[in-house]
Scaffold this motif. Sequence first.
Motif, short mmCIF file in Angstrom:
data_model
loop_
_atom_site.label_atom_id
_atom_site.label_comp_id
_atom_site.label_asym_id
_atom_site.label_seq_id
_atom_site.Cartn_x
_atom_site.Cartn_y
_atom_site.Cartn_z
N GLN A 1 20.02 14.62 43.34
CA GLN A 1 18.67 15.13 43.15
C GLN A 1 18.70 16.56 42.60
OE1 GLN A 1 16.81 14.70 46.97
NE2 GLN A 1 16.45 12.50 46.72
N LEU A 2 19.61 17.37 43.13
CA LEU A 2 19.74 18.74 42.63
C LEU A 2 20.18 18.75 41.17
CD1 LEU A 2 21.33 20.60 45.67
CD2 LEU A 2 19.01 20.85 44.80
N ASN A 3 21.05 17.85 40.81
CA ASN A 3 21.50 17.78 39.42
C ASN A 3 20.36 17.37 38.49
OD1 ASN A 3 24.10 18.53 40.04
ND2 ASN A 3 24.85 16.44 40.22
N GLY A 4 19.39 16.64 39.03
CA GLY A 4 18.26 16.20 38.23
C GLY A 4 17.21 17.28 38.01
N LEU A 5 17.27 18.34 38.78
CA LEU A 5 16.29 19.42 38.63
C LEU A 5 16.53 20.19 37.35
CD1 LEU A 5 16.13 20.88 42.24
CD2 LEU A 5 14.51 19.35 41.15
N THR A 6 15.45 20.62 36.74
CA THR A 6 15.56 21.44 35.54
C THR A 6 14.67 22.66 35.69
OG1 THR A 6 13.78 20.24 34.46
CG2 THR A 6 16.04 19.47 34.03
N VAL A 7 14.99 23.68 34.94
CA VAL A 7 14.20 24.90 34.94
C VAL A 7 13.42 24.92 33.64
CG1 VAL A 7 14.29 27.42 34.99
CG2 VAL A 7 15.91 26.07 36.34
N SER A 8 12.10 25.15 33.76
CA SER A 8 11.29 25.18 32.55
C SER A 8 11.55 26.46 31.78
CB SER A 8 9.81 25.07 32.90
OG SER A 8 9.41 26.20 33.64
N ASP A 9 11.29 26.43 30.51
CA ASP A 9 11.56 27.60 29.67
C ASP A 9 10.39 28.58 29.64
OD1 ASP A 9 9.89 25.93 28.33
OD2 ASP A 9 10.97 25.97 26.43
N GLY A 10 9.47 28.49 30.54
CA GLY A 10 8.39 29.48 30.64
C GLY A 10 7.06 28.99 30.12
N GLY A 11 6.87 27.72 29.96
CA GLY A 11 5.59 27.20 29.49
C GLY A 11 4.45 27.53 30.44
N ASN A 12 4.72 27.52 31.73
CA ASN A 12 3.70 27.81 32.75
C ASN A 12 3.95 29.16 33.40
OD1 ASN A 12 2.55 25.29 32.32
ND2 ASN A 12 3.81 24.30 33.90
N ALA A 13 4.63 30.06 32.75
CA ALA A 13 4.99 31.35 33.33
C ALA A 13 3.76 32.19 33.64
CB ALA A 13 5.93 32.11 32.40
N GLU A 14 2.77 32.18 32.76
CA GLU A 14 1.56 32.98 33.00
C GLU A 14 0.81 32.46 34.21
OE1 GLU A 14 -0.76 33.15 29.47
OE2 GLU A 14 0.90 33.98 28.28
#
Length: 131
Positions: A97-110
């Motif tokens: 499950q941890l391997n399946g997690l991804t970090v977004s590139d900032g699309g929802n950063a604001e």
Amino acid sequence: MSGPEVVKTPGGGAPGKEGKEPVANGHPGEGDQGGDDPFAEYMWMENEDVYNRQVEEELLEQEFLERCFQEMLDEEDQDWFIPARDLPSGVGQIQQQLNGLTVSDGGNAEEMARKSNLNPDAKEFVPGVKY
């Protein structure tokens, strides 16, 4: 000197062999007459027990070294962390499950910044500096 004269000289005319007894079949002292002792060829058997003991000690030493080396490898295997072997079975699912997690590139950063509880007026963190 050539021919039979070379053979008649001490040592058979070979350089460095002057004055030494002729050697036949690798045993010194056995010339054309076959030697004085008919059992000279078997004299190595006199020390057969000593030879056997030495060979047995070498074999035991080799076996001991192989066992020590294998124990060292086994200890090294135990010291290494191997997840498949050392982690419980449920941890494997969590790891997947941890391997399946991804970090977004900032699309929802604001949006994340608006919902954040962080203090925008706080000082910048500098490691090693106490405030």
